[in-house]
Design a protein around this motif. Sequence first.
Motif, PDB file in Angstrom:
ATOM      1  N   VAL A 212       0.834  -1.201   0.000  1.00  0.00           N
ATOM      2  CA  VAL A 212       0.000   0.000   0.000  1.00  0.00           C
ATOM      3  C   VAL A 212       0.874   1.259   0.000  1.00  0.00           C
ATOM      4  O   VAL A 212       1.826   1.354   0.783  1.00  0.00           O
ATOM      5  N   GLY A 213       0.527   2.171  -0.894  1.00  0.00           N
ATOM      6  CA  GLY A 213       1.208   3.469  -0.891  1.00  0.00           C
ATOM      7  C   GLY A 213       0.301   4.547  -0.339  1.00  0.00           C
ATOM      8  O   GLY A 213       0.746   5.597   0.115  1.00  0.00           O
ATOM      9  N   ASN A 214      -1.003   4.289  -0.333  1.00  0.00           N
ATOM     10  CA  ASN A 214      -1.973   5.359  -0.070  1.00  0.00           C
ATOM     11  C   ASN A 214      -2.473   5.444   1.358  1.00  0.00           C
ATOM     12  O   ASN A 214      -3.442   6.146   1.632  1.00  0.00           O
ATOM     13  N   MET A 215      -1.795   4.737   2.250  1.00  0.00           N
ATOM     14  CA  MET A 215      -2.000   4.997   3.685  1.00  0.00           C
ATOM     15  C   MET A 215      -0.677   5.515   4.243  1.00  0.00           C
ATOM     16  O   MET A 215      -0.462   5.566   5.428  1.00  0.00           O
ATOM     17  N   GLY A 216       0.219   5.898   3.335  1.00  0.00           N
ATOM     18  CA  GLY A 216       1.637   5.872   3.575  1.00  0.00           C
ATOM     19  C   GLY A 216       2.023   4.441   3.189  1.00  0.00           C
ATOM     20  O   GLY A 216       1.164   3.625   2.813  1.00  0.00           O
ATOM     21  N   LEU A 217       3.284   4.086   3.286  1.00  0.00           N
ATOM     22  CA  LEU A 217       3.772   2.813   2.767  1.00  0.00           C
ATOM     23  C   LEU A 217       3.553   1.688   3.785  1.00  0.00           C
ATOM     24  O   LEU A 217       4.067   1.749   4.907  1.00  0.00           O
ATOM     25  N   LEU A 218       2.741   0.699   3.394  1.00  0.00           N
ATOM     26  CA  LEU A 218       2.499  -0.455   4.284  1.00  0.00           C
ATOM     27  C   LEU A 218       2.841  -1.730   3.538  1.00  0.00           C
ATOM     28  O   LEU A 218       2.406  -1.920   2.395  1.00  0.00           O
ATOM     29  N   ASN A 219       3.575  -2.619   4.177  1.00  0.00           N
ATOM     30  CA  ASN A 219       3.889  -3.904   3.556  1.00  0.00           C
ATOM     31  C   ASN A 219       2.894  -4.967   4.006  1.00  0.00           C
ATOM     32  O   ASN A 219       2.412  -4.927   5.142  1.00  0.00           O
ATOM     33  N   PRO A 220       2.600  -5.940   3.128  1.00  0.00           N
ATOM     34  CA  PRO A 220       1.700  -7.020   3.525  1.00  0.00           C
ATOM     35  C   PRO A 220       2.390  -7.938   4.540  1.00  0.00           C
ATOM     36  O   PRO A 220       3.604  -8.127   4.486  1.00  0.00           O
ATOM     37  N   LYS A 221       1.600  -8.454   5.481  1.00  0.00           N
ATOM     38  CA  LYS A 221       2.143  -9.409   6.451  1.00  0.00           C
ATOM     39  C   LYS A 221       2.415 -10.735   5.747  1.00  0.00           C
ATOM     40  O   LYS A 221       1.793 -11.048   4.718  1.00  0.00           O
ATOM     41  N   GLN A 222       3.270 -11.525   6.340  1.00  0.00           N
ATOM     42  CA  GLN A 222       3.581 -12.867   5.838  1.00  0.00           C
ATOM     43  C   GLN A 222       2.284 -13.642   5.579  1.00  0.00           C
ATOM     44  O   GLN A 222       1.431 -13.728   6.471  1.00  0.00           O
ATOM     45  N   GLY A 223       2.087 -14.108   4.354  1.00  0.00           N
ATOM     46  CA  GLY A 223       0.936 -14.967   4.069  1.00  0.00           C
ATOM     47  C   GLY A 223      -0.332 -14.249   3.656  1.00  0.00           C
ATOM     48  O   GLY A 223      -1.276 -14.886   3.173  1.00  0.00           O
ATOM     49  N   PHE A 224      -0.378 -12.945   3.823  1.00  0.00           N
ATOM     50  CA  PHE A 224      -1.635 -12.214   3.529  1.00  0.00           C
ATOM     51  C   PHE A 224      -1.974 -12.281   2.039  1.00  0.00           C
ATOM     52  O   PHE A 224      -3.090 -12.679   1.669  1.00  0.00           O
ATOM     53  N   LEU A 225      -1.040 -11.925   1.191  1.00  0.00           N
ATOM     54  CA  LEU A 225      -1.336 -11.937  -0.252  1.00  0.00           C
ATOM     55  C   LEU A 225      -1.564 -13.365  -0.753  1.00  0.00           C
ATOM     56  O   LEU A 225      -2.435 -13.603  -1.602  1.00  0.00           O
ATOM     57  N   GLU A 226      -0.810 -14.287  -0.201  1.00  0.00           N
ATOM     58  CA  GLU A 226      -0.984 -15.698  -0.599  1.00  0.00           C
ATOM     59  C   GLU A 226      -2.395 -16.180  -0.242  1.00  0.00           C
ATOM     60  O   GLU A 226      -3.059 -16.849  -1.026  1.00  0.00           O
ATOM     61  N   ALA A 227      -2.860 -15.776   0.942  1.00  0.00           N
ATOM     62  CA  ALA A 227      -4.221 -16.158   1.371  1.00  0.00           C
ATOM     63  C   ALA A 227      -5.260 -15.524   0.450  1.00  0.00           C
ATOM     64  O   ALA A 227      -6.250 -16.165   0.063  1.00  0.00           O
ATOM     65  N   LEU A 228      -5.017 -14.288   0.058  1.00  0.00           N
ATOM     66  CA  LEU A 228      -5.967 -13.601  -0.824  1.00  0.00           C
ATOM     67  C   LEU A 228      -6.034 -14.303  -2.182  1.00  0.00           C
ATOM     68  O   LEU A 228      -7.113 -14.513  -2.736  1.00  0.00           O
ATOM     69  N   ARG A 229      -4.868 -14.708  -2.695  1.00  0.00           N
ATOM     70  CA  ARG A 229      -4.829 -15.416  -3.978  1.00  0.00           C
ATOM     71  C   ARG A 229      -5.598 -16.753  -3.877  1.00  0.00           C
ATOM     72  O   ARG A 229      -6.398 -17.092  -4.694  1.00  0.00           O
ATOM     73  N   GLU A 230      -5.360 -17.435  -2.795  1.00  0.00           N
ATOM     74  CA  GLU A 230      -5.991 -18.753  -2.577  1.00  0.00           C
ATOM     75  C   GLU A 230      -7.506 -18.611  -2.439  1.00  0.00           C
ATOM     76  O   GLU A 230      -8.289 -19.310  -3.097  1.00  0.00           O
ATOM     77  N   GLU A 231      -7.939 -17.650  -1.613  1.00  0.00           N
ATOM     78  CA  GLU A 231      -9.374 -17.524  -1.322  1.00  0.00           C
ATOM     79  C   GLU A 231     -10.161 -16.983  -2.516  1.00  0.00           C
ATOM     80  O   GLU A 231     -11.274 -17.418  -2.781  1.00  0.00           O
ATOM     81  N   THR A 232      -9.577 -16.046  -3.260  1.00  0.00           N
ATOM     82  CA  THR A 232     -10.301 -15.524  -4.443  1.00  0.00           C
ATOM     83  C   THR A 232     -10.431 -16.627  -5.484  1.00  0.00           C
ATOM     84  O   THR A 232     -11.499 -16.799  -6.071  1.00  0.00           O
ATOM     85  N   LYS A 233      -9.368 -17.398  -5.649  1.00  0.00           N
ATOM     86  CA  LYS A 233      -9.427 -18.497  -6.633  1.00  0.00           C
ATOM     87  C   LYS A 233     -10.539 -19.485  -6.245  1.00  0.00           C
ATOM     88  O   LYS A 233     -11.378 -19.851  -7.059  1.00  0.00           O
ATOM     89  N   ALA A 234     -10.574 -19.852  -4.976  1.00  0.00           N
ATOM     90  CA  ALA A 234     -11.579 -20.818  -4.505  1.00  0.00           C
ATOM     91  C   ALA A 234     -13.000 -20.264  -4.651  1.00  0.00           C
ATOM     92  O   ALA A 234     -13.949 -21.008  -4.913  1.00  0.00           O
ATOM     93  N   ALA A 235     -13.124 -18.945  -4.522  1.00  0.00           N
ATOM     94  CA  ALA A 235     -14.460 -18.328  -4.581  1.00  0.00           C
ATOM     95  C   ALA A 235     -14.873 -17.991  -6.014  1.00  0.00           C
ATOM     96  O   ALA A 235     -15.997 -17.530  -6.247  1.00  0.00           O
ATOM     97  N   GLY A 236     -13.948 -18.192  -6.958  1.00  0.00           N
ATOM     98  CA  GLY A 236     -14.271 -17.852  -8.356  1.00  0.00           C
ATOM     99  C   GLY A 236     -14.264 -16.360  -8.615  1.00  0.00           C
ATOM    100  O   GLY A 236     -14.850 -15.871  -9.587  1.00  0.00           O
ATOM    101  N   ALA A 237     -13.584 -15.615  -7.725  1.00  0.00           N
ATOM    102  CA  ALA A 237     -13.456 -14.155  -7.902  1.00  0.00           C
ATOM    103  C   ALA A 237     -12.103 -13.841  -8.513  1.00  0.00           C
ATOM    104  O   ALA A 237     -11.119 -14.529  -8.238  1.00  0.00           O
ATOM    105  N   LEU A 238     -12.060 -12.815  -9.367  1.00  0.00           N
ATOM    106  CA  LEU A 238     -10.771 -12.427  -9.945  1.00  0.00           C
ATOM    107  C   LEU A 238      -9.967 -11.627  -8.927  1.00  0.00           C
ATOM    108  O   LEU A 238     -10.522 -10.834  -8.164  1.00  0.00           O
ATOM    109  N   LEU A 239      -8.671 -11.815  -8.922  1.00  0.00           N
ATOM    110  CA  LEU A 239      -7.770 -11.021  -8.079  1.00  0.00           C
ATOM    111  C   LEU A 239      -7.135  -9.945  -8.949  1.00  0.00           C
ATOM    112  O   LEU A 239      -6.487 -10.256  -9.971  1.00  0.00           O
ATOM    113  N   ILE A 240      -7.370  -8.689  -8.563  1.00  0.00           N
ATOM    114  CA  ILE A 240      -6.820  -7.548  -9.302  1.00  0.00           C
ATOM    115  C   ILE A 240      -5.739  -6.889  -8.466  1.00  0.00           C
ATOM    116  O   ILE A 240      -5.996  -6.410  -7.355  1.00  0.00           O
TER     117      ILE A 240
END
Length: 430
Positions: A212-240
């Motif tokens: 994130v740049g728009n709260m100031g710079l924030l890095n994702p926690k370990q596993g957060f993006l991976e979980a998002l990729r996994e859960e969107t795929k399982a739900a049939g939602a596109l990840l943008i």
Amino acid sequence: MTFSTARSAAAHQEAKAFFPGGVNSPVRAFKAVGGAPLFIAKGEGAWLTDEDGNRLVDYVLSWGPLLAGHAHPSIVKAITETAALGTSFGAPTTREAQLAIRVQRVFPSMKKLRFVSSGTEATAAALRVARGFTGRERVVKFEGCYHGAQDALLVRAGSGVETLGLPDSPGVPKALAALTTVLPFNDIPALRAFFRSEQGRETACAIIEPVVGNMGLLNPKQGFLEALREETKAAGALLIFDEVMTGFRVARGGVQEKFGIEPDLTCLGKVIGGGLPVGAYGGRADAMGQVAPDGPIYQAGTLSGNPLAMAAGIAMLDLVLTPGFIEGIERSTADLCARLAEVCAKAKVPAQVNQAGSMFTVFFTGEQVFDYASAKTSDTERFKRVHRALLERGVYLPPSQFESAFMSSTHGKAELDHTVQAFSEALRVG
Ligand code: KE4
């Protein structure tokens, strides 16, 4: 030399007669830091000169685009030569494919893409593709993330919306906002619970600033993006992945390269135009294959693929693709961040210096900053005082605690030494 801003103040008064707040984009108005915005006369390398003749090291860099600094010779040359051949045709040119080839070398997930003229257009188009391709209407965004000034996503957004303390923007139809679910950034249980719910299974997409740049710079926690990729795929939602800001900056190939995560769609902007208006969206061929004229999902733009903007983008990406170019900027960013953290520690000022590639933010708080709530613990009054003191010492930080700062290939030893000295003094007075 005293720091005069008389000419900027006069220019601001004149501009107020034409534009809301005297500016053409709210974050430029200096609302969060006070005083009139500096009106810029020219940029050269890492330096700005304002209308009063003040010279400042620039860490806004047009809010990210100027990875090679101001007026880079090869970019200026490309624009100048192209302009002499005509500025716009409303017809295809070979320059569009020449830029696309370079984009795909850096973002191979963008199997098919389309150029537009801003990051906002890119994210709006990506949302429409996701909704049209899935046949679903609900979208997910993350609290504090900003994806441009578009109705569907001006809900608990960051950047200027946060800076100006606007909960959401009036004028966004409630019926539309009701289709946007906002999840907390970096909260894995919350995202798993949502996407495993009935609503989650009816969701068209999740759009995120993966760093994130728009709260100031924030890095994702370990596993957060991976979980998002996994859960969107399982739900049939596109990840943008909205990499308008992080593209070419968090790594050459953005967050998706750094984390090895392939989104379904990617949005680009800023750097891709080398300082001219270019955005892009693209990704999976099956989804992009639904975009007109190949498919029914409509998106268009008079100046999309504009030859000047393409020429500037090509020159910019040739620099980006030069071995060592990105790595050099990342090294100087890490060096500056370490020195700023040291200066804050020596001054006993509670601060967190968050960095990702060539982006960084100094948060004035003693708490680690990893989400909206922790970003909000920052001392915005101290930020305001330090920002002003830095301006007076020739350093131009983004005029908001909730914005990322940016580095370029032209920020060398002289600029960093100047910045660290100014910061050390500003903390004493700020
Ligand atoms: P533009 O429409 O401003 O080109 O891009 C919108 C956008 C989309 N996605 C992300 C992650 C962005 O950061 C942006 C725009 N960023 C702001 C600065 N936080 C641009 C500055 C401004 O609004 O004037």
